[in-house]
Design a protein around this motif. Structure first.
Motif, PDB file in Angstrom:
ATOM      1  N   ARG A 247       0.913  -1.141   0.086  1.00  0.00           N
ATOM      2  CA  ARG A 247      -0.172   0.058   0.008  1.00  0.00           C
ATOM      3  C   ARG A 247       0.947   1.179  -0.008  1.00  0.00           C
ATOM      4  O   ARG A 247       1.714   1.529   0.698  1.00  0.00           O
ATOM      5  CB  ARG A 247      -0.792  -0.108   1.358  1.00  0.00           C
ATOM      6  CG  ARG A 247      -1.558   1.238   1.145  1.00  0.00           C
ATOM      7  CD  ARG A 247      -2.509   1.174   2.502  1.00  0.00           C
ATOM      8  NE  ARG A 247      -3.614   0.248   2.497  1.00  0.00           N
ATOM      9  CZ  ARG A 247      -4.818   0.079   3.297  1.00  0.00           C
ATOM     10  NH1 ARG A 247      -4.741   0.755   4.547  1.00  0.00           N
ATOM     11  NH2 ARG A 247      -5.548  -1.086   3.108  1.00  0.00           N
ATOM     12  N   ASN A 248       0.522   2.085  -0.952  1.00  0.00           N
ATOM     13  CA  ASN A 248       1.310   3.470  -1.122  1.00  0.00           C
ATOM     14  C   ASN A 248       0.394   4.415  -0.673  1.00  0.00           C
ATOM     15  O   ASN A 248      -0.625   4.737  -1.160  1.00  0.00           O
ATOM     16  CB  ASN A 248       1.768   3.537  -2.434  1.00  0.00           C
ATOM     17  CG  ASN A 248       2.871   4.810  -2.494  1.00  0.00           C
ATOM     18  OD1 ASN A 248       2.848   5.668  -1.671  1.00  0.00           O
ATOM     19  ND2 ASN A 248       3.819   4.690  -3.349  1.00  0.00           N
ATOM     20  N   TRP A 249       0.802   5.263   0.376  1.00  0.00           N
ATOM     21  CA  TRP A 249      -0.027   6.443   0.800  1.00  0.00           C
ATOM     22  C   TRP A 249       0.183   7.526   0.071  1.00  0.00           C
ATOM     23  O   TRP A 249      -0.363   8.645   0.531  1.00  0.00           O
ATOM     24  CB  TRP A 249       0.191   6.546   2.351  1.00  0.00           C
ATOM     25  CG  TRP A 249      -0.446   5.399   3.301  1.00  0.00           C
ATOM     26  CD1 TRP A 249       0.446   4.014   3.297  1.00  0.00           C
ATOM     27  CD2 TRP A 249      -1.646   5.149   3.965  1.00  0.00           C
ATOM     28  NE1 TRP A 249      -0.456   3.516   4.204  1.00  0.00           N
ATOM     29  CE2 TRP A 249      -1.809   3.888   4.450  1.00  0.00           C
ATOM     30  CE3 TRP A 249      -2.830   5.830   3.813  1.00  0.00           C
ATOM     31  CZ2 TRP A 249      -2.691   3.583   5.140  1.00  0.00           C
ATOM     32  CZ3 TRP A 249      -3.869   5.719   4.527  1.00  0.00           C
ATOM     33  CH2 TRP A 249      -3.932   4.226   5.136  1.00  0.00           C
ATOM     34  N   ARG A 250       0.842   7.653  -1.013  1.00  0.00           N
ATOM     35  CA  ARG A 250       1.084   8.780  -1.700  1.00  0.00           C
ATOM     36  C   ARG A 250      -0.049   9.727  -2.188  1.00  0.00           C
ATOM     37  O   ARG A 250      -0.092  10.807  -2.045  1.00  0.00           O
ATOM     38  CB  ARG A 250       2.222   8.525  -2.752  1.00  0.00           C
ATOM     39  CG  ARG A 250       2.470   9.965  -3.533  1.00  0.00           C
ATOM     40  CD  ARG A 250       3.129   9.657  -5.002  1.00  0.00           C
ATOM     41  NE  ARG A 250       3.702   8.589  -5.030  1.00  0.00           N
ATOM     42  CZ  ARG A 250       3.953   7.883  -6.232  1.00  0.00           C
ATOM     43  NH1 ARG A 250       3.618   7.954  -7.237  1.00  0.00           N
ATOM     44  NH2 ARG A 250       4.825   6.700  -6.339  1.00  0.00           N
ATOM     45  N   GLY A 251      -0.982   9.119  -2.675  1.00  0.00           N
ATOM     46  CA  GLY A 251      -2.162   9.629  -3.261  1.00  0.00           C
ATOM     47  C   GLY A 251      -2.969  10.330  -2.019  1.00  0.00           C
ATOM     48  O   GLY A 251      -3.477  11.322  -2.191  1.00  0.00           O
ATOM     49  N   MET A 252      -2.991   9.703  -0.825  1.00  0.00           N
ATOM     50  CA  MET A 252      -3.698  10.198   0.309  1.00  0.00           C
ATOM     51  C   MET A 252      -3.023  11.664   0.733  1.00  0.00           C
ATOM     52  O   MET A 252      -3.478  12.739   0.609  1.00  0.00           O
ATOM     53  CB  MET A 252      -3.747   9.482   1.476  1.00  0.00           C
ATOM     54  CG  MET A 252      -4.193   9.921   2.607  1.00  0.00           C
ATOM     55  SD  MET A 252      -3.077  10.999   3.658  1.00  0.00           S
ATOM     56  CE  MET A 252      -1.811   9.725   4.237  1.00  0.00           C
ATOM     57  N   GLN A 253      -1.428  11.622   0.454  1.00  0.00           N
ATOM     58  CA  GLN A 253      -0.751  12.802   0.875  1.00  0.00           C
ATOM     59  C   GLN A 253      -1.092  13.899  -0.258  1.00  0.00           C
ATOM     60  O   GLN A 253      -1.135  15.067  -0.029  1.00  0.00           O
ATOM     61  CB  GLN A 253       0.697  12.642   1.184  1.00  0.00           C
ATOM     62  CG  GLN A 253       0.849  11.500   2.285  1.00  0.00           C
ATOM     63  CD  GLN A 253       2.361  10.917   2.311  1.00  0.00           C
ATOM     64  OE1 GLN A 253       2.738  10.699   1.286  1.00  0.00           O
ATOM     65  NE2 GLN A 253       2.744  10.916   3.597  1.00  0.00           N
ATOM     66  N   PHE A 364     -13.085  13.062   5.628  1.00  0.00           N
ATOM     67  CA  PHE A 364     -11.639  13.353   5.388  1.00  0.00           C
ATOM     68  C   PHE A 364     -11.398  14.592   6.116  1.00  0.00           C
ATOM     69  O   PHE A 364     -11.945  15.568   6.061  1.00  0.00           O
ATOM     70  CB  PHE A 364     -11.471  13.577   3.868  1.00  0.00           C
ATOM     71  CG  PHE A 364     -11.667  12.154   3.022  1.00  0.00           C
ATOM     72  CD1 PHE A 364     -10.753  11.689   2.897  1.00  0.00           C
ATOM     73  CD2 PHE A 364     -12.869  11.789   2.822  1.00  0.00           C
ATOM     74  CE1 PHE A 364     -10.680  10.282   2.110  1.00  0.00           C
ATOM     75  CE2 PHE A 364     -13.053  10.660   2.047  1.00  0.00           C
ATOM     76  CZ  PHE A 364     -12.096   9.944   1.771  1.00  0.00           C
ATOM     77  N   SER A 365     -10.048  14.460   6.892  1.00  0.00           N
ATOM     78  CA  SER A 365      -9.336  15.527   7.520  1.00  0.00           C
ATOM     79  C   SER A 365      -8.756  16.487   6.299  1.00  0.00           C
ATOM     80  O   SER A 365      -8.351  15.891   5.429  1.00  0.00           O
ATOM     81  CB  SER A 365      -8.716  15.336   8.778  1.00  0.00           C
ATOM     82  OG  SER A 365      -7.546  14.673   8.243  1.00  0.00           O
ATOM     83  N   ASN A 366      -8.670  17.737   6.556  1.00  0.00           N
ATOM     84  CA  ASN A 366      -7.760  18.525   5.568  1.00  0.00           C
ATOM     85  C   ASN A 366      -6.528  18.669   5.973  1.00  0.00           C
ATOM     86  O   ASN A 366      -5.870  19.560   5.254  1.00  0.00           O
ATOM     87  CB  ASN A 366      -8.642  19.805   5.181  1.00  0.00           C
ATOM     88  CG  ASN A 366      -8.626  20.882   6.493  1.00  0.00           C
ATOM     89  OD1 ASN A 366      -7.917  20.376   7.614  1.00  0.00           O
ATOM     90  ND2 ASN A 366      -9.427  21.587   6.826  1.00  0.00           N
ATOM     91  N   ASP A 367      -5.903  17.620   6.982  1.00  0.00           N
ATOM     92  CA  ASP A 367      -4.479  17.912   7.455  1.00  0.00           C
ATOM     93  C   ASP A 367      -4.034  16.275   7.530  1.00  0.00           C
ATOM     94  O   ASP A 367      -4.579  15.547   7.902  1.00  0.00           O
ATOM     95  CB  ASP A 367      -4.414  18.489   8.825  1.00  0.00           C
ATOM     96  CG  ASP A 367      -2.941  18.688   9.048  1.00  0.00           C
ATOM     97  OD1 ASP A 367      -1.930  18.106   8.458  1.00  0.00           O
ATOM     98  OD2 ASP A 367      -2.889  19.618   9.842  1.00  0.00           O
ATOM     99  N   THR A 368      -3.219  16.131   6.557  1.00  0.00           N
ATOM    100  CA  THR A 368      -2.767  14.637   6.198  1.00  0.00           C
ATOM    101  C   THR A 368      -1.405  14.340   7.325  1.00  0.00           C
ATOM    102  O   THR A 368      -1.294  13.134   7.202  1.00  0.00           O
ATOM    103  CB  THR A 368      -2.205  14.341   4.726  1.00  0.00           C
ATOM    104  OG1 THR A 368      -1.215  15.301   4.481  1.00  0.00           O
ATOM    105  CG2 THR A 368      -3.410  14.555   3.958  1.00  0.00           C
ATOM    106  N   ASN A 369      -1.097  15.154   7.888  1.00  0.00           N
ATOM    107  CA  ASN A 369       0.126  15.097   9.034  1.00  0.00           C
ATOM    108  C   ASN A 369      -0.450  14.046   9.953  1.00  0.00           C
ATOM    109  O   ASN A 369      -1.534  14.165  10.405  1.00  0.00           O
ATOM    110  CB  ASN A 369       0.467  16.159   9.681  1.00  0.00           C
ATOM    111  CG  ASN A 369       1.605  16.358  10.681  1.00  0.00           C
ATOM    112  OD1 ASN A 369       1.179  15.753  11.743  1.00  0.00           O
ATOM    113  ND2 ASN A 369       2.726  16.093  10.014  1.00  0.00           N
TER     114      ASN A 369
END
Length: 415
Positions: A247-253, A364-369
């Motif tokens: 799983r690559n989380w790049r899309g989410m970031q 969805f939160s608007n902060d991916t940190n």
């Protein structure tokens, strides 16, 4: 050599002794000349080059200097002097020349290795290096350089043409395929990973099979290094990223939104129709005032149109505390400053089970940190847990020791 020997004989030494002494003198002279040349190269020439590199406006040449390309190249100078003076010793000329050539070849291989390291370091200064790393390709080039260099060195030592050795490699192809299996698989995987943009340095990937859950810090020919969130490093074979799933989380970031998907379990015995008192109370809640008014009018019109007897709540339509609670949470999330307004947002009921009725929050939160995301999620559910009793609802949890003590205390007969 003959001149020195003749000079020593003129001084009264025997011819044989003069010959030995002449050899020693020539060795000392060649050694001294090599040391002087090495000193001039490293202390003068290299300093001039270093000064020029450090004072120009380019940065790529500083990286070449840092990788010690010029320092390693300077080792060729003494070898060239020894090779040039090999004819002074006719009996050993061939072996001296071969040794000098082998040394020069080894130095050139090391120079090319350092130069390729510098090329990779220079490339990493560009943003494109995170998308399309070239370290794997450079490692393939290094393998070819070392193989060809080894063939040339062996050919020089045995006095045969390198083509003869190259023709024999065909018979060793099976052995080479076995020895370089991981490298060949890694090369193919590296091409596919880069071409399809499957993983980059800096991506957060998750691969449970290898215990990897963290950021990619290096992509090489054979391995991909992942720094997990506990600061341990997991090494994954490059070809495993092609043959196995990850799983690559790049899309989410990149999207700017991180999903919140968690249910709240409602005790079904606390679900009921809203009373008039409850409805009046809900009208005073900011996020529900407009909804309650519109819903009351909709239900009244529906029941009147069908002439439904509303004296019995079973007949017709009526609001329930769980339905109003669901709308409250939905409106609360729509107004929350940390919820992404451009992505899916809903509060839905899942299938009831032994733990009650799951009311799932999907937003969805608007902060991916990670830290900020967990804070946003916790604040939302803190509020939901605290506000549920205001709607006459109880959150489900299994009985605890405290619950059993209260039950025993209630059932204990009074003395």
């Amino acid at each position: 050599m003959e001149y020195i020997t003749k000079l020593l004989v003129d001084y009264g030494l025997e011819t044989r002794t003069a010959g030995y002494l002449a050899n020693v003198i020539m060795i000392l002279l060649i050694t001294g000349l090599s040391m002087v040349a090495n000193f001039i190269t490293k202390k003068i020439v290299l300093r001039i080059i270093t000064h020029y590199i450090n004072n120009n406006r380019y940065t790529w040449d500083n990286i070449i200097l840092e990788k010690k390309v010029f320092q390693k190249l300077s080792h060729i100078v003494p070898a060239l002097i020894i090779y040039y003076f090999a004819s002074v010793f006719p009996s050993y000329q061939i072996w001296i020349e071969k040794a000098a050539v082998v040394y020069i070849m080894v130095v050139m291989i090391l120079v090319l290795d350092s130069f390729l390291n510098a090329v990779n370091a220079i490339y990493q200064t560009f943003e494109v290096s995170k998308i399309k790393p070239i370290k794997g390709y450079l490692q393939v080039v290094k393998i070819f350089i070392f193989i060809i260099g080894g063939i040339l060195i062996i050919a020089n030592l045995i006095g045969q043409s390198p083509l003869i050795l190259l023709s024999g490699i065909g018979a060793l192809s099976a052995v080479l395929m076995l020895v370089f299996r991981d490298s060949l698989l890694g090369l193919v995987a590296g091409v596919q990973l880069t071409t399809n943009d499957m993983v980059r340095v800096g991506d957060w990937i998750e691969m449970p099979k290898y215990g990897a859950d963290g950021d990619v810090i290096d992509i090489s020919l054979n391995t991909v290094k992942v720094m997990n969130f506990d600061k341990t490093i997991t090494t994954i074979p490059s070809y495993a990223l092609i043959s196995d799933s990850f799983r690559n989380w790049r899309g989410m970031q990149a999207s700017g939104g991180r999903r919140i998907k968690r249910p709240v379990y409602i005790d079904t015995s606390s679900i009921k129709f809203c009373t008039d008192e409850m409805i009046e109370k809900f009208k005073s809640i900011h996020y529900l005032a407009d909804y309650i008014s519109a819903k009351e009018e909709e239900i009244r019109a529906y029941n009147e149109e069908r002439q439904i007897d509303t004296s019995n709540r079973v007949n017709g339509r009526a609001m329930t505390n769980i339905g109003v609670f669901r709308i409250y949470i939905e409106n609360y999330l729509k107004q929350h400053p940390k919820i992404h307004k451009g992505m899916s947002l809903m509060v839905r009921q899942l299938e009831p089970g032994e733990h009650g009725l799951p009311l799932e929050i999907y937003a969805f939160s608007n902060d991916t940190n990670w830290v900020n995301y967990e804070g946003v999620q916790s604040d939302i559910f803190d509020h939901i847990f605290a506000i549920a009793p205001e709607f006459g609802l109880r959150l489900f949890q299994n009985p605890t020791g405290h619950d059993l003590q209260n039950l025993m205390r209630v059932n204990q007969p009074s003395s």
